[in-house]
Design a protein around this motif. Sequence first.
Motif, mmCIF file in Angstrom:
data_model
loop_
_atom_site.group_PDB
_atom_site.id
_atom_site.type_symbol
_atom_site.label_atom_id
_atom_site.label_comp_id
_atom_site.label_asym_id
_atom_site.label_seq_id
_atom_site.Cartn_x
_atom_site.Cartn_y
_atom_site.Cartn_z
ATOM 1 N N GLN A 1 33.830 31.801 84.678
ATOM 2 C CA GLN A 1 33.787 30.465 84.099
ATOM 3 C C GLN A 1 34.858 30.258 83.028
ATOM 4 O OE1 GLN A 1 29.456 29.077 83.564
ATOM 5 N NE2 GLN A 1 29.249 31.297 83.795
ATOM 6 N N LEU A 2 35.091 31.273 82.199
ATOM 7 C CA LEU A 2 36.135 31.154 81.180
ATOM 8 C C LEU A 2 37.515 31.040 81.822
ATOM 9 C CD1 LEU A 2 34.940 33.650 78.409
ATOM 10 C CD2 LEU A 2 34.760 31.152 78.427
ATOM 11 N N GLU B 1 31.156 29.930 68.587
ATOM 12 C CA GLU B 1 31.058 28.496 68.270
ATOM 13 C C GLU B 1 31.676 27.651 69.379
ATOM 14 O OE1 GLU B 1 31.103 28.797 63.375
ATOM 15 O OE2 GLU B 1 32.996 28.561 64.477
ATOM 16 N N GLN B 2 32.846 28.054 69.870
ATOM 17 C CA GLN B 2 33.489 27.291 70.940
ATOM 18 C C GLN B 2 32.677 27.362 72.232
ATOM 19 O OE1 GLN B 2 36.556 25.194 71.185
ATOM 20 N NE2 GLN B 2 35.079 24.768 72.811
ATOM 21 N N CYS B 3 32.179 28.553 72.544
ATOM 22 C CA CYS B 3 31.383 28.712 73.765
ATOM 23 C C CYS B 3 30.086 27.912 73.689
ATOM 24 C CB CYS B 3 31.096 30.192 74.033
ATOM 25 S SG CYS B 3 32.538 31.115 74.619
ATOM 26 N N ALA B 4 29.501 27.811 72.496
ATOM 27 C CA ALA B 4 28.293 26.999 72.341
ATOM 28 C C ALA B 4 28.587 25.548 72.685
ATOM 29 C CB ALA B 4 27.757 27.112 70.916
ATOM 30 N N LYS C 1 23.065 28.226 67.631
ATOM 31 C CA LYS C 1 22.643 28.415 69.017
ATOM 32 C C LYS C 1 22.952 27.163 69.838
ATOM 33 C CE LYS C 1 18.320 27.858 70.401
ATOM 34 N NZ LYS C 1 18.448 27.008 71.620
ATOM 35 N N PRO C 2 23.460 27.344 71.063
ATOM 36 C CA PRO C 2 23.608 26.177 71.944
ATOM 37 C C PRO C 2 22.256 25.487 72.107
ATOM 38 C CG PRO C 2 24.717 28.099 72.876
ATOM 39 C CD PRO C 2 23.910 28.590 71.714
ATOM 40 N N THR C 3 22.214 24.194 71.872
ATOM 41 C CA THR C 3 20.923 23.495 71.902
ATOM 42 C C THR C 3 20.331 23.435 73.300
ATOM 43 O OG1 THR C 3 22.076 21.379 72.153
ATOM 44 C CG2 THR C 3 21.543 22.075 69.917
#
Length: 334
Positions: free
Chosen positions: A165-166, A289-292, A115-117
Amino acid sequence: MKAIVITTPGTPEALQLVEVPQPQIQNNTDILIRLHAAGINPIDTKLRSRGTFYPNEMPAILGCDGAGVVEAIGAAVKRFKVGDEVYFCAGGLGKSGTGNYAEFTVVDERWVARKPTSLSFAEAAAAPLVLITAWESLYDRGRLEAGQKVLIHAGAGGVGHVAIQLAKIKGAEVCTTVSSPEKARLARQLGADNTILYKQTDFVQAVLDWTEGEGVDLAFDTVGGKIFYDTVPAVRVYGDLVTILEPNPADGNLKTARSRNLRISLEIMLTPALQGIVAAQLHQTEILEQCASWIDEGKLKIHLSQSFTLQDAPAAHKVIESGSTTGKISLIVK
């Protein structure tokens, strides 16, 4: 454990809060996750109203998106340990033993990312499906490159707001359609270079004006119906048109698209899970993972407009079905 289940397709009231057996680790690569939140997506409301992909495995727990804490791990799990915070898009399509409108779920570790922190569990749970959909649509189907011009429909919606955003992260210029000045402000805050109030303005003409008559390199249709066909003249000759909805011949034809040599792509991020395409599922985990990383670096945001308690899932579905939501909605499990 407590879970929201459907026993037969129907209205939002078909969603019932009940006690069900807690899922158990079945395979060495499984992890048991204590869910803190579940994302809600339009696919959830469609499965609830029309039936799931596995009609013989009712009752079903819906919810593809989830975020929580690893509670237990299988003997061969290497990527996670108990206590890790994770987010993912897995299950929730009607298959027995899956789904995230619940207190616990079991997922193969290969489909899970940290998870993104910087995000709350509610924000993280709202992210996976739309991140994967937007990434695959723009980067994989549309082959987006830096310097290109992109039209994104419904830029303040769940998929649209991350697609803006992407596209900007890739180095593209972004034009988007929105329904109100408030949504236009949000789209601009997220990086949109040009916003079109489609209720007041002919979006095709606005796009042609923006591109000096040429049309965009890539158009991303998140709305469907007649909009898909109406978008064709806004795309340059030899350009790309990507849609996440199934085009209906009753809404138009592809004569203009053919005359412009458009490359048309259809995107369904659920295909890898439904067809068991492991390589594609692993790619989706890499996307998360990259987006996080981008989220924690401040390059990417998730706009969570509302959250509901687990027992209020019927109300959340009604909001989704109203068709006027901004960003995403989550269920708070714990």
